[in-house]
Design a protein around this motif. Structure first.
Motif, PDB file in Angstrom:
ATOM      1  N   VAL A 270      10.356  14.795 -17.249  1.00  0.00           N
ATOM      2  CA  VAL A 270       9.951  13.526 -17.851  1.00  0.00           C
ATOM      3  C   VAL A 270      11.067  12.498 -17.772  1.00  0.00           C
ATOM      4  N   GLU A 271      12.299  12.907 -18.000  1.00  0.00           N
ATOM      5  CA  GLU A 271      13.409  11.963 -17.980  1.00  0.00           C
ATOM      6  C   GLU A 271      13.621  11.373 -16.596  1.00  0.00           C
ATOM      7  N   GLN A 272      13.470  12.186 -15.553  1.00  0.00           N
ATOM      8  CA  GLN A 272      13.593  11.656 -14.202  1.00  0.00           C
ATOM      9  C   GLN A 272      12.458  10.686 -13.890  1.00  0.00           C
ATOM     10  N   ALA A 273      11.274  10.998 -14.402  1.00  0.00           N
ATOM     11  CA  ALA A 273      10.154  10.068 -14.211  1.00  0.00           C
ATOM     12  C   ALA A 273      10.412   8.743 -14.899  1.00  0.00           C
ATOM     13  N   GLN A 274      11.013   8.777 -16.088  1.00  0.00           N
ATOM     14  CA  GLN A 274      11.339   7.540 -16.794  1.00  0.00           C
ATOM     15  C   GLN A 274      12.402   6.740 -16.037  1.00  0.00           C
ATOM     16  N   LYS A 275      13.391   7.416 -15.469  1.00  0.00           N
ATOM     17  CA  LYS A 275      14.401   6.717 -14.681  1.00  0.00           C
ATOM     18  C   LYS A 275      13.782   6.086 -13.445  1.00  0.00           C
ATOM     19  N   LEU A 276      12.822   6.778 -12.845  1.00  0.00           N
ATOM     20  CA  LEU A 276      12.152   6.217 -11.677  1.00  0.00           C
ATOM     21  C   LEU A 276      11.366   4.963 -12.049  1.00  0.00           C
ATOM     22  N   ILE A 277      10.690   4.992 -13.184  1.00  0.00           N
ATOM     23  CA  ILE A 277       9.914   3.822 -13.619  1.00  0.00           C
ATOM     24  C   ILE A 277      10.828   2.641 -13.932  1.00  0.00           C
ATOM     25  N   SER A 278      11.945   2.916 -14.596  1.00  0.00           N
ATOM     26  CA  SER A 278      12.845   1.833 -14.995  1.00  0.00           C
ATOM     27  C   SER A 278      13.631   1.258 -13.822  1.00  0.00           C
ATOM     28  N   ASN A 279      13.877   2.045 -12.773  1.00  0.00           N
ATOM     29  CA  ASN A 279      14.692   1.588 -11.640  1.00  0.00           C
ATOM     30  C   ASN A 279      13.867   1.170 -10.434  1.00  0.00           C
ATOM     31  N   SER A 280      12.562   1.123 -10.552  1.00  0.00           N
ATOM     32  CA  SER A 280      11.696   0.723  -9.446  1.00  0.00           C
ATOM     33  C   SER A 280      10.758  -0.380  -9.932  1.00  0.00           C
ATOM     34  N   THR A 281      10.198  -1.090  -8.975  1.00  0.00           N
ATOM     35  CA  THR A 281       9.277  -2.194  -9.258  1.00  0.00           C
ATOM     36  C   THR A 281       7.944  -1.899  -8.587  1.00  0.00           C
ATOM     37  N   PHE A 282       6.909  -1.834  -9.378  1.00  0.00           N
ATOM     38  CA  PHE A 282       5.581  -1.590  -8.818  1.00  0.00           C
ATOM     39  C   PHE A 282       4.978  -2.916  -8.351  1.00  0.00           C
ATOM     40  N   PRO A 283       4.424  -2.971  -7.137  1.00  0.00           N
ATOM     41  CA  PRO A 283       3.821  -4.229  -6.647  1.00  0.00           C
ATOM     42  C   PRO A 283       2.486  -4.515  -7.315  1.00  0.00           C
ATOM     43  N   THR A 284       2.535  -5.008  -8.520  1.00  0.00           N
ATOM     44  CA  THR A 284       1.314  -5.207  -9.310  1.00  0.00           C
ATOM     45  C   THR A 284       0.368  -6.206  -8.660  1.00  0.00           C
ATOM     46  N   ASP A 285       0.912  -7.279  -8.100  1.00  0.00           N
ATOM     47  CA  ASP A 285       0.057  -8.335  -7.556  1.00  0.00           C
ATOM     48  C   ASP A 285      -0.595  -7.950  -6.239  1.00  0.00           C
ATOM     49  N   ALA A 286       0.101  -7.145  -5.419  1.00  0.00           N
ATOM     50  CA  ALA A 286      -0.396  -6.843  -4.073  1.00  0.00           C
ATOM     51  C   ALA A 286      -1.038  -5.473  -3.954  1.00  0.00           C
ATOM     52  N   ALA A 287      -0.772  -4.569  -4.880  1.00  0.00           N
ATOM     53  CA  ALA A 287      -1.314  -3.208  -4.772  1.00  0.00           C
ATOM     54  C   ALA A 287      -2.803  -3.201  -5.084  1.00  0.00           C
ATOM     55  N   SER A 288      -3.476  -2.168  -4.605  1.00  0.00           N
ATOM     56  CA  SER A 288      -4.903  -2.021  -4.881  1.00  0.00           C
ATOM     57  C   SER A 288      -5.134  -1.649  -6.340  1.00  0.00           C
ATOM     58  N   ASN A 289      -6.351  -1.829  -6.796  1.00  0.00           N
ATOM     59  CA  ASN A 289      -6.676  -1.544  -8.189  1.00  0.00           C
ATOM     60  C   ASN A 289      -6.546  -0.057  -8.501  1.00  0.00           C
ATOM     61  N   ASN A 290      -6.902   0.796  -7.536  1.00  0.00           N
ATOM     62  CA  ASN A 290      -6.803   2.240  -7.771  1.00  0.00           C
ATOM     63  C   ASN A 290      -5.356   2.675  -7.973  1.00  0.00           C
ATOM     64  N   GLN A 291      -4.453   2.163  -7.140  1.00  0.00           N
ATOM     65  CA  GLN A 291      -3.045   2.521  -7.302  1.00  0.00           C
ATOM     66  C   GLN A 291      -2.472   1.952  -8.594  1.00  0.00           C
ATOM     67  N   LEU A 292      -2.909   0.768  -8.995  1.00  0.00           N
ATOM     68  CA  LEU A 292      -2.448   0.200 -10.264  1.00  0.00           C
ATOM     69  C   LEU A 292      -2.913   1.049 -11.443  1.00  0.00           C
TER      70      LEU A 292
ATOM     71  N   ASP B 171       0.823  -1.212   0.000  1.00  0.00           N
ATOM     72  CA  ASP B 171       0.000   0.000   0.000  1.00  0.00           C
ATOM     73  C   ASP B 171       0.857   1.263   0.000  1.00  0.00           C
ATOM     74  N   VAL B 172       1.793   1.335   0.934  1.00  0.00           N
ATOM     75  CA  VAL B 172       2.617   2.546   1.055  1.00  0.00           C
ATOM     76  C   VAL B 172       3.579   2.673  -0.119  1.00  0.00           C
ATOM     77  N   SER B 173       4.217   1.586  -0.523  1.00  0.00           N
ATOM     78  CA  SER B 173       5.188   1.673  -1.620  1.00  0.00           C
ATOM     79  C   SER B 173       4.518   2.070  -2.933  1.00  0.00           C
ATOM     80  N   ALA B 174       3.340   1.503  -3.226  1.00  0.00           N
ATOM     81  CA  ALA B 174       2.636   1.858  -4.467  1.00  0.00           C
ATOM     82  C   ALA B 174       2.164   3.303  -4.429  1.00  0.00           C
ATOM     83  N   THR B 175       1.654   3.745  -3.289  1.00  0.00           N
ATOM     84  CA  THR B 175       1.177   5.128  -3.175  1.00  0.00           C
ATOM     85  C   THR B 175       2.312   6.122  -3.344  1.00  0.00           C
TER      86      THR B 175
END
Length: 488
Positions: A213-235, A194-198
């Motif tokens: 935008v470039e920093q946002a892309q680096k954040l997406i590429s260097n982090s892992t979103f908890p797809t299986d455990a996060a809520s549908n709204n955060q996904l 919950d906290v990590s996805a938020t």
């Protein structure tokens, strides 16, 4: 949970929040500070008025009957000793704090909401320290922590729009960014989805608002979103922010995939504003990919008025008239800037020219550069020559430019199956099927009858494979007899 998806938050008032804190939180317990803060949000008269309203509505505690002997009245008399929450007092305190912050934020009192959310986060952090930061003892506080962090982010954005002190807001955002990074690290270590996805979504939102935008892309590429455990709204928020970042970085195919998945997962009975935002961006990405969205997309329930400018832009792109396109974009420039799509739509000028060139190639086998310039709305024949040369080099049209004669000669229509277009379409369909299969596999988290094995293990009824009951042995004998009869 705790009223996040019900009507509790919408019907709450500051007096009811303070009255609830006064009645449920122990004045000598661990939540005494939060109780005083919540009770100080309104006067004592307002809290008493809430209690009187409950009595008038019949929701307060009453004796079982009226009249009767003295013994019945003594049994029905309520206890004079107040009773307070003990096990869930910290969760209720934090939840009431979020309700009060929401009331302030909805009323436009952003500074009061910000001061209150800071106090709420301090109290919640103190509760987490007291509980040892373990999920077993403080598991109910972490979803409320994620909710408080999101409210603080929204309040800070509201403070930015209502005030003109950009330097103070920039320093505040810098401090908050460092704090969120630390909280995200601890959330990942304790596997708190919950906290990590938020926090990850809050980082992406803040970076997109500041056009990094470039920093946002680096954040997406260097982090892992908890797809299986996060809520549908955060996904859904993560898919939308990822699609937006990829669209700004010219990765239109991946952006289209994320936005389409986000729109499919959106609830249909709520969140109309979010669905409109996703649909707007999806339409623009489709236009940038060279596709024209279906007309029914613009006439969905509740979207007709919001998507009207994008329908006119899609019609201008389909016509291939650059002058009409610039006129349409100029008429809706302010609205497009508010939606955050003006930068992407500005890139559509090249798509408009390509669409116009395709129409001209289909209609004419030979056309002069002056006619091309007049039909596409270009300033001169020289500009038309440069545009046609680039389109030929990019493979948009198959033609030859006669510089001496000043015309464009189209070639015969080639077989579409001899190009790479069928393979690209086949690749998109395969990718969609694989994504659907992976989503279905992730949804099947629990195997059938898995709970029975856990139940047997907890009760000590698990047997070894060699041990068999009389019924199992009789069933095996019957199966062997059936097999012998079948052989005869």
């Amino acid at each position: 949970w705790l009223g996040a998806s019900s009507g509790t938050a919408g019907n709450a008032t500051m007096a009811s929040v303070a009255a609830c804190a006064e009645k449920t939180l122990d004045p000598s317990g661990v939540c005494v500070t939060g109780r005083e803060i919540l009770m100080g949000l309104c006067s004592e008269e307002d809290r008493l008025a809430v209690a009187v309203t409950k009595v008038d509505d019949g929701t307060a505690d009453k004796p079982e009957g009226e009249g009767g002997d003295a013994m019945m009245e003594e049994d029905a008399a309520p206890s004079t000793t107040p009773e307070y929450l003990s096990l869930t007092c910290r969760e209720v305190e934090s939840w009431l704090m979020t309700l009060a912050v929401r009331i302030y934020w909805r009323a436009g009192k952003y500074q009061q909401a910000y001061d209150l959310i800071i106090k709420g986060l301090q109290l919640l952090d103190a509760h987490l320290v007291d509980s040892g930061n373990t999920t077993s003892t403080a598991g109910g506080l972490y979803p409320l922590l994620a909710r408080m962090l999101r409210y603080r982010s929204l309040i800070m954005e509201s403070l930015l729009t209502s005030s003109s002190d950009d330097d103070t807001y920039a320093k505040l955002c810098s401090d908050t960014r460092i704090e969120l990074a630390s909280r995200h690290t601890h959330a990942v270590l304790r596997r708190d989805a919950d906290v990590s996805a938020t926090i990850l979504n809050l980082h992406l939102r803040e970076l997109l608002l500041s056009d990094r935008v470039e920093q946002a892309q680096k954040l997406i590429s260097n982090s892992t979103f908890p797809t299986d455990a996060a809520s549908n709204n955060q996904l859904l928020r993560y898919l939308y922010y990822s699609g937006r970042v990829q669209a700004l970085r010219l990765e239109y195919t991946q952006s289209y995939s994320n936005l389409s998945q986000c729109l499919r997962k959106c609830p249909t009975n709520t969140g109309l504003g979010f669905r409109i935002a996703v649909q707007r961006l999806l339409v623009v990405v489709q236009l940038l990919m060279g596709e024209i969205p279906d007309r029914s997309v613009f006439f969905g329930e509740g979207m007709r008025g919001e998507l009207r400018p994008y329908l006119e832009i899609a019609q201008a792109v389909r016509r291939g008239d650059l002058a009409v396109f610039h006129e349409t974009v100029g008429g809706h420039a302010e609205r497009l800037r508010m939606d955050g799509t003006y930068t992407l739509i500005s890139r559509l000028a090249h798509s408009v020219v390509k669409a116009g060139l395709r129409r001209l190639k289909t209609s004419y086998s030979r056309i002069s550069l002056e006619d091309v310039a007049s039909r596409l709305g270009l300033p001169s024949a020289t500009s038309a020559e440069f545009v046609v040369a680039k389109a030929v080099r990019d493979g948009v049209i198959d033609a030859t430019i006669d510089h001496e004669g000043g015309y464009v000669q189209s070639h015969d229509l080639v077989d579409v199956y001899a190009t790479v277009e069928p393979s690209e379409a086949f690749h998109r369909r395969i990718a969609y099927c694989l994504t659907t299969h992976n989503d279905a596999v992730r949804a099947m988290r629990y195997t059938p009858d898995a709970y029975k094995k856990q139940l047997e293990a907890s009760r000590g009824l698990r047997r070894s494979r060699e041990e068999k009951t009389d019924e199992e042995k009789a069933q095996e004998i019957e199966d062997e007899l059936d097999d012998e009869d079948y052989e005869y």
